[in-house]
Motif scaffolding. Structure first.
Motif, PDB file in Angstrom:
ATOM      1  N   GLU A  38       0.860  -1.180   0.000  1.00 18.22           N
ATOM      2  CA  GLU A  38       0.000   0.000   0.000  1.00 18.22           C
ATOM      3  C   GLU A  38       0.897   1.231   0.000  1.00 18.22           C
ATOM      4  OE1 GLU A  38      -3.670   2.067   2.537  1.00 18.22           O
ATOM      5  OE2 GLU A  38      -2.695   0.242   3.255  1.00 18.22           O
ATOM      6  N   GLY A  39       0.627   2.152  -0.903  1.00 18.38           N
ATOM      7  CA  GLY A  39       1.440   3.357  -0.997  1.00 18.38           C
ATOM      8  C   GLY A  39       1.030   4.414   0.013  1.00 18.38           C
ATOM      9  N   VAL A  40       2.014   4.999   0.668  1.00 22.98           N
ATOM     10  CA  VAL A  40       1.790   6.063   1.648  1.00 22.98           C
ATOM     11  C   VAL A  40       2.596   7.281   1.178  1.00 22.98           C
ATOM     12  CG1 VAL A  40       1.987   6.788   4.039  1.00 22.98           C
ATOM     13  CG2 VAL A  40       1.453   4.394   3.491  1.00 22.98           C
ATOM     14  N   VAL A  41       1.907   8.338   0.846  1.00 22.67           N
ATOM     15  CA  VAL A  41       2.549   9.543   0.324  1.00 22.67           C
ATOM     16  C   VAL A  41       2.744  10.532   1.462  1.00 22.67           C
ATOM     17  CG1 VAL A  41       2.376  11.442  -1.344  1.00 22.67           C
ATOM     18  CG2 VAL A  41       1.499   9.162  -1.934  1.00 22.67           C
ATOM     19  N   LEU A  42       3.992  11.023   1.594  1.00 27.54           N
ATOM     20  CA  LEU A  42       4.357  12.001   2.619  1.00 27.54           C
ATOM     21  C   LEU A  42       4.610  13.342   1.938  1.00 27.54           C
ATOM     22  CD1 LEU A  42       6.934   9.798   4.592  1.00 27.54           C
ATOM     23  CD2 LEU A  42       4.452   9.843   4.817  1.00 27.54           C
ATOM     24  N   ARG A  43       4.064  14.381   2.499  1.00 30.00           N
ATOM     25  CA  ARG A  43       4.323  15.729   1.983  1.00 30.00           C
ATOM     26  C   ARG A  43       5.077  16.506   3.049  1.00 30.00           C
ATOM     27  NH1 ARG A  43      -0.550  18.841  -0.703  1.00 30.00           N
ATOM     28  NH2 ARG A  43      -0.096  17.192  -2.246  1.00 30.00           N
ATOM     29  N   PRO A  69       4.848  -0.019   2.351  1.00 30.07           N
ATOM     30  CA  PRO A  69       4.911  -1.180   3.244  1.00 30.07           C
ATOM     31  C   PRO A  69       4.014  -2.308   2.746  1.00 30.07           C
ATOM     32  CG  PRO A  69       3.523   0.503   4.204  1.00 30.07           C
ATOM     33  CD  PRO A  69       4.110   1.107   2.951  1.00 30.07           C
ATOM     34  N   ARG A  70       4.403  -3.540   3.057  1.00 19.93           N
ATOM     35  CA  ARG A  70       3.601  -4.706   2.685  1.00 19.93           C
ATOM     36  C   ARG A  70       2.471  -4.885   3.698  1.00 19.93           C
ATOM     37  NH1 ARG A  70       8.027  -9.338   0.854  1.00 19.93           N
ATOM     38  NH2 ARG A  70       8.847  -8.194  -0.963  1.00 19.93           N
ATOM     39  N   VAL A  71       1.244  -4.840   3.205  1.00 24.39           N
ATOM     40  CA  VAL A  71       0.083  -4.884   4.096  1.00 24.39           C
ATOM     41  C   VAL A  71      -0.614  -6.234   4.108  1.00 24.39           C
ATOM     42  CG1 VAL A  71      -0.322  -2.406   3.910  1.00 24.39           C
ATOM     43  CG2 VAL A  71      -1.385  -3.957   2.263  1.00 24.39           C
ATOM     44  N   THR A  72      -0.292  -7.118   3.170  1.00 24.98           N
ATOM     45  CA  THR A  72      -0.938  -8.435   3.143  1.00 24.98           C
ATOM     46  C   THR A  72      -0.047  -9.536   3.708  1.00 24.98           C
ATOM     47  OG1 THR A  72      -0.155  -8.865   0.883  1.00 24.98           O
ATOM     48  CG2 THR A  72      -2.311  -7.807   1.138  1.00 24.98           C
ATOM     49  N   THR A  73       1.201  -9.256   3.957  1.00 20.47           N
ATOM     50  CA  THR A  73       2.110 -10.256   4.507  1.00 20.47           C
ATOM     51  C   THR A  73       1.795 -10.497   5.978  1.00 20.47           C
ATOM     52  OG1 THR A  73       3.841  -9.580   2.974  1.00 20.47           O
ATOM     53  CG2 THR A  73       4.533 -10.846   4.904  1.00 20.47           C
ATOM     54  N   GLU A  74       1.703 -11.740   6.369  1.00 20.49           N
ATOM     55  CA  GLU A  74       1.447 -12.095   7.758  1.00 20.49           C
ATOM     56  C   GLU A  74       2.770 -12.198   8.496  1.00 20.49           C
ATOM     57  OE1 GLU A  74      -1.865 -14.852   9.710  1.00 20.49           O
ATOM     58  OE2 GLU A  74      -0.193 -16.033   8.927  1.00 20.49           O
ATOM     59  N   ILE A 110       2.573 -22.659  38.640  1.00 23.22           N
ATOM     60  CA  ILE A 110       3.430 -22.114  37.584  1.00 23.22           C
ATOM     61  C   ILE A 110       3.248 -22.962  36.336  1.00 23.22           C
ATOM     62  CG2 ILE A 110       5.800 -21.615  36.894  1.00 23.22           C
ATOM     63  CD1 ILE A 110       6.480 -21.157  39.794  1.00 23.22           C
ATOM     64  N   ILE A 111       3.131 -22.292  35.201  1.00 26.81           N
ATOM     65  CA  ILE A 111       2.922 -22.972  33.938  1.00 26.81           C
ATOM     66  C   ILE A 111       3.874 -22.390  32.900  1.00 26.81           C
ATOM     67  CG2 ILE A 111       1.136 -21.416  33.073  1.00 26.81           C
ATOM     68  CD1 ILE A 111      -0.343 -23.875  32.046  1.00 26.81           C
ATOM     69  N   ASP A 112       4.301 -23.230  31.975  1.00 27.49           N
ATOM     70  CA  ASP A 112       5.251 -22.840  30.924  1.00 27.49           C
ATOM     71  C   ASP A 112       4.496 -22.774  29.599  1.00 27.49           C
ATOM     72  OD1 ASP A 112       7.392 -22.329  29.346  1.00 27.49           O
ATOM     73  OD2 ASP A 112       8.494 -24.172  29.774  1.00 27.49           O
ATOM     74  N   ILE A 113       4.366 -21.556  29.043  1.00 20.11           N
ATOM     75  CA  ILE A 113       3.563 -21.348  27.839  1.00 20.11           C
ATOM     76  C   ILE A 113       4.422 -20.702  26.755  1.00 20.11           C
ATOM     77  CG2 ILE A 113       1.598 -20.123  26.840  1.00 20.11           C
ATOM     78  CD1 ILE A 113       0.148 -20.358  29.393  1.00 20.11           C
ATOM     79  N   ASP A 114       4.432 -21.317  25.578  1.00 20.97           N
ATOM     80  CA  ASP A 114       5.020 -20.729  24.375  1.00 20.97           C
ATOM     81  C   ASP A 114       3.901 -20.480  23.376  1.00 20.97           C
ATOM     82  OD1 ASP A 114       7.415 -21.161  25.637  1.00 20.97           O
ATOM     83  OD2 ASP A 114       7.962 -22.931  24.455  1.00 20.97           O
ATOM     84  N   PHE A 115       3.905 -19.299  22.747  1.00 25.08           N
ATOM     85  CA  PHE A 115       2.854 -19.013  21.773  1.00 25.08           C
ATOM     86  C   PHE A 115       3.366 -18.065  20.703  1.00 25.08           C
ATOM     87  CE2 PHE A 115       2.505 -15.841  25.041  1.00 25.08           C
ATOM     88  CZ  PHE A 115       2.083 -14.670  24.429  1.00 25.08           C
ATOM     89  N   VAL A 116       2.623 -18.015  19.612  1.00 24.86           N
ATOM     90  CA  VAL A 116       2.958 -17.203  18.441  1.00 24.86           C
ATOM     91  C   VAL A 116       1.812 -16.240  18.189  1.00 24.86           C
ATOM     92  CG1 VAL A 116       3.466 -17.225  15.972  1.00 24.86           C
ATOM     93  CG2 VAL A 116       4.363 -19.033  17.437  1.00 24.86           C
ATOM     94  N   VAL A 117       2.157 -14.987  17.914  1.00 26.02           N
ATOM     95  CA  VAL A 117       1.175 -13.968  17.538  1.00 26.02           C
ATOM     96  C   VAL A 117       1.346 -13.681  16.050  1.00 26.02           C
ATOM     97  CG1 VAL A 117       0.336 -11.631  17.942  1.00 26.02           C
ATOM     98  CG2 VAL A 117       1.245 -12.973  19.845  1.00 26.02           C
ATOM     99  N   ARG A 118       0.273 -13.829  15.301  1.00 23.45           N
ATOM    100  CA  ARG A 118       0.284 -13.545  13.864  1.00 23.45           C
ATOM    101  C   ARG A 118      -0.434 -12.208  13.633  1.00 23.45           C
ATOM    102  NH1 ARG A 118       1.470 -18.279  10.912  1.00 23.45           N
ATOM    103  NH2 ARG A 118       1.566 -20.130  12.243  1.00 23.45           N
ATOM    104  N   TRP A 119       0.204 -11.326  12.884  1.00 19.14           N
ATOM    105  CA  TRP A 119      -0.365 -10.009  12.662  1.00 19.14           C
ATOM    106  C   TRP A 119      -0.005  -9.501  11.268  1.00 19.14           C
ATOM    107  CZ3 TRP A 119       2.807  -5.720  11.799  1.00 19.14           C
ATOM    108  CH2 TRP A 119       4.167  -5.929  12.029  1.00 19.14           C
ATOM    109  N   ARG A 120      -0.770  -8.509  10.821  1.00 20.02           N
ATOM    110  CA  ARG A 120      -0.498  -7.847   9.542  1.00 20.02           C
ATOM    111  C   ARG A 120      -0.860  -6.376   9.670  1.00 20.02           C
ATOM    112  NH1 ARG A 120      -5.141  -6.687   7.001  1.00 20.02           N
ATOM    113  NH2 ARG A 120      -7.038  -7.828   7.646  1.00 20.02           N
TER     114      ARG A 120
END
Length: 343
Positions: A38-43, A69-74, A110-120
């Protein structure tokens, strides 16, 4: 240079050179936006507008510039572990980061948690200008939200059936935080990779889980046995009650019949004692003779050999007695009652 710009007439050559420079400067405003961008124009360095994918134009530098910037890439953020794989598989973390993964549950375990966050990127303008470091911000917000959700959840549901609910709560909570920051990102998914007790106590915890599973299995077996034996016992009890009620009714009916018969005999005896006594005697003898073998012998016969026929007598007792007319010899008949007397 002399071939491009004419040497004769200095003013005319400079004008042509200026036109070429202006044309090159104006042509530098063309830019291409790829389909996943997506194009972002700065003035003058400030956000002005966005541009769709394709060939676009902006006022050349230094008036306007464009970011794509790439807006569809996860994008992925790893929390509790580090992995070089762009798309990790559940349970395949390369290296644990315990300061991120160890959390306290709602029941103080106590618990051990690993997780992944996916965002765009959802809004390129907000993404570029409202947050200085979007990815560390997402990581901090997601880790904080995970600790809040786990702090309200007991350890047993967190290890079993509450995993999907935890993922949904963390995703929505992280999205709410990023919306407050106007970060211009969309949290698409929170994916739990590993949810286990700490490594130091995991074997003991698994023993507890196995014991709980055995308890649940035995409870289910007991429930199944109860559900089988109780209806059967109720059916057997109902059958016995019905049989007892049937036996009671039959005995009562028989007793009433016997009492009614006795009363009728008593009434007949009161009216005619002799006749009733004789009739009872005859009926009793008929019943006895019907159920026992008998041999009728004329008392005028001479030289009769006595016979003890045990076998024939036992067989005769098992089959019905022959009619009196079939017996050999003349029959001994009871005296006939007087004519006109009731039987």
């Amino acid at each position: 240079m002399r071939r491009i710009v004419p040497t004769g007439g200095g003013g005319k050559g400079l004008a042509i050179l200026g036109l070429i420079v202006v044309a090159l400067w104006a042509a530098s405003g063309f830019y291409r936006v790829q389909p996943d961008e997506e194009g972002v124009v700065l003035r003058f360095g400030a956000f002005n507008r966005t541009a769709a994918p394709g060939l676009n134009y902006h006022i050349p530098w230094p008036v306007e510039s464009a970011e794509t910037p790439r807006v569809t890439t996860e994008n992925l953020v790893f929390i509790g572990f580090r992995s070089g794989d762009a798309a990790p598989v559940r349970g395949q973390a390369a290296r644990d980061v315990l300061e991120e993964s160890l959390m306290l549950t709602g029941d103080e375990n106590i618990i051990d948690i690993d997780f992944v966050v996916r965002w765009r990127i959802r809004d390129a303008g907000d993404y570029l200008f409202n947050t200085r470091n979007p990815e560390p911000t997402i990581k901090s917000a997601a880790e904080s939200m995970m600790r809040e959700v786990i702090g309200r959840t007991p350890i047993q549901p967190a290890l079993t059936e509450a995993r999907g609910s935890i993922e949904d709560q963390v995703r929505s909570g992280t999205q709410a935080i990023m919306d407050q920051y106007r970060a211009g990102v969309a949290i698409t998914q929170v994916q739990l990779q590993k949810v286990d007790p700490p490594a130091a106590v995991i074997e003991a915890f698994r023993d507890v889980q196995r014991a709980a599973a055995d308890r649940e299995r035995q409870r289910n077996e007991a429930e199944a046995y109860r559900n089988d034996i109780i209806p059967r016992a109720r059916g057997e009890a109902e059958r016995m009650i019905q049989e007892a009620q049937g036996f009671r009714d039959s005995q009562e009916a028989r007793a009433r019949g016997e009492a009614q018969r006795f009363n009728s005999v008593l009434q007949a005896y009161s009216n005619a004692p002799d006749v009733t006594r004789r009739r009872l005697y005859i009926e009793t003898m008929e019943d006895i003779l019907r159920r026992n073998p008998k041999i009728v012998v004329d008392d005028r016969l001479q030289g009769l050999v006595p016979l003890l026929n045990l076998g024939d007598g036992q067989r005769a007792a098992q089959r019905p007695a022959a009619p009196a007319a079939a017996a050999t010899g003349p029959l001994l008949s009871a005296p006939r009652p007087q004519q006109g007397a009731p039987r």
